[in-house]
Enzyme design. Structure first.
Site, mmCIF file in Angstrom:
data_model
loop_
_atom_site.group_PDB
_atom_site.id
_atom_site.type_symbol
_atom_site.label_atom_id
_atom_site.label_comp_id
_atom_site.label_asym_id
_atom_site.label_seq_id
_atom_site.Cartn_x
_atom_site.Cartn_y
_atom_site.Cartn_z
ATOM 1 N N LYS A 158 -19.569 42.627 9.721
ATOM 2 C CA LYS A 158 -18.266 43.022 10.256
ATOM 3 C C LYS A 158 -17.438 41.737 10.235
ATOM 4 O O LYS A 158 -17.386 40.982 11.208
ATOM 5 C CB LYS A 158 -18.415 43.610 11.666
HETATM 6 C C1 LIG Z 1 -14.630 49.294 8.433
HETATM 7 C C2 LIG Z 1 -15.373 49.947 9.551
HETATM 8 N N1 LIG Z 1 -16.283 50.884 9.253
HETATM 9 C C3 LIG Z 1 -16.978 51.516 10.219
HETATM 10 C C4 LIG Z 1 -16.780 51.215 11.555
HETATM 11 C C5 LIG Z 1 -17.574 51.902 12.609
HETATM 12 O O1 LIG Z 1 -18.480 51.009 13.164
HETATM 13 P P1 LIG Z 1 -19.035 51.179 14.648
HETATM 14 O O2 LIG Z 1 -19.409 52.604 14.806
HETATM 15 O O3 LIG Z 1 -20.182 50.270 14.702
HETATM 16 O O4 LIG Z 1 -17.916 50.808 15.565
HETATM 17 C C6 LIG Z 1 -15.831 50.250 11.900
HETATM 18 C C7 LIG Z 1 -15.577 49.920 13.308
HETATM 19 O O5 LIG Z 1 -16.095 48.975 13.789
HETATM 20 C C8 LIG Z 1 -15.112 49.598 10.879
HETATM 21 O O6 LIG Z 1 -14.202 48.671 11.179
#
Ligand SMILES: Cc1ncc(COP(=O)(O)O)c(C=O)c1O
Length: 289
Positions: A158
């Site tokens: 991330k």
């Molecule tokens: C690009 C992206 N994909 C998917 C997610 C979903 O991730 P999570 O469920 O861990 O928040 C997020 C959010 O954090 C995101 O920014």
């Protein structure tokens, strides 16, 4: 009414200490600002408990490792920092943003071996990410940008750099009256939205893109487990854009998005059906359990 995000009352945790909100600043020659050497987490605290908190803290550390740096705090220390911020600001229901980055130091080129790794945790009160879409279903554009191959970018991190194309896609979507954009991947498969994962329903079964070149969201994994517990069949697979026409329901998952129904993607329409509502309600119960 709160001011801009840099102009609020409260406390932010910065490099091991709680500091005044307006004083949580970095120098303009911070490596991350120039070269995107930054990773972050988005988390939600419900009634005083951060949902999947340790998984987020662990992912923050893993994201940094994927970007070739080590966060100088353990999962336990990151946990303590997050709860210290919530307590200092007096919040039980809030969005929590932890981040780590390569700071300013002796290096100002692409390499940054000698600059310190820094970390901060901020939190704020944040309601529904997609406004009233929770009831009506969000309207999504189709992005022109593609999720890159894992050989091109560390897709399971991330990491700030991966959001450059997301911001541009979301701006283009908003200009068309949409609240987000569906992104395809480098092979042309359906991938995810700019900050959330996608699910589809057809003939009572659930289909979701295989997370092989984009973030395998913590909410995505939670919802897949929840669906399986309910006895539903979940297909994690490559999904072709042409298949969008045949899907009956669609929803987004993410920490900020939670479970948000989708009513439209480009020219394709979806009903906010019983299964979508059931998953959204079950998720709401789970995060507060
Ligand atoms: C690009 C992206 N994909 C998917 C997610 C979903 O991730 P999570 O469920 O861990 O928040 C997020 C959010 O954090 C995101 O920014």
């Amino acid at each position: 009414m709160a001011g801009g995000y840099d102009d609020r009352d409260g406390k932010i945790w910065l490099d091991g200490q709680l500091v005044e909100w307006r004083e949580a600043n970095v120098h303009i020659l911070t490596h991350a600002l120039h070269y995107a050497s930054s990773v972050f987490e988005g988390e939600r605290c419900y009634g005083g408990t951060i949902f999947k908190s340790e998984a987020h803290s662990q992912r923050l550390r893993t994201s940094a490792e994927l970007l070739d740096f080590e966060i100088p705090y353990s999962v336990e220390e990151i946990e303590a920092a997050k709860y210290a911020v919530l307590e200092a600001n007096g919040w039980k229901d809030a969005y929590v943003r932890a981040l780590a980055w390569r700071g300013a130091g002796p290096d100002m080129g692409v390499a940054s071996q000698r600059n310190p790794v820094r970390m901060a945790v901020a939190a704020w009160e944040w309601g529904s990410y997609y406004g009233d879409a929770k009831m009506k279903g969000a309207k999504l554009d189709i992005a022109k940008w593609k999720r890159p191959s894992p050989e091109t970018a560390p897709s399971q991190a991330k990491a700030a750099g991966l959001y450059m194309i997301c911001t541009m896609s979301k701006h283009a979507a908003e200009a068309k009256g949409c609240s987000d954009a569906l992104m395809f991947d480098y092979r042309g498969y359906v991938a995810e939205a700019t900050g959330a994962n996608m699910f589809f329903v057809k003939d009572g079964e659930v289909h979701t893109p295989l997370a092989d070149c984009f973030l395998n969201g913590i909410t995505r994994q939670t919802v897949i487990a929840m669906l399986k517990d309910k006895g539903l069949t979940v297909h994690e697979r490559h999904i072709m854009p042409e298949e969008l026409e045949g899907f009956e329901q669609c929803w987004l998952t993410g920490t900020a998005a939670e479970v948000t129904p989708v009513g439209q993607i480009g020219d394709y329409n979806f009903e906010v059906g019983a299964l979508t509502r059931d998953v959204a309600e079950s998720y709401e119960k789970l995060v507060r359990a």
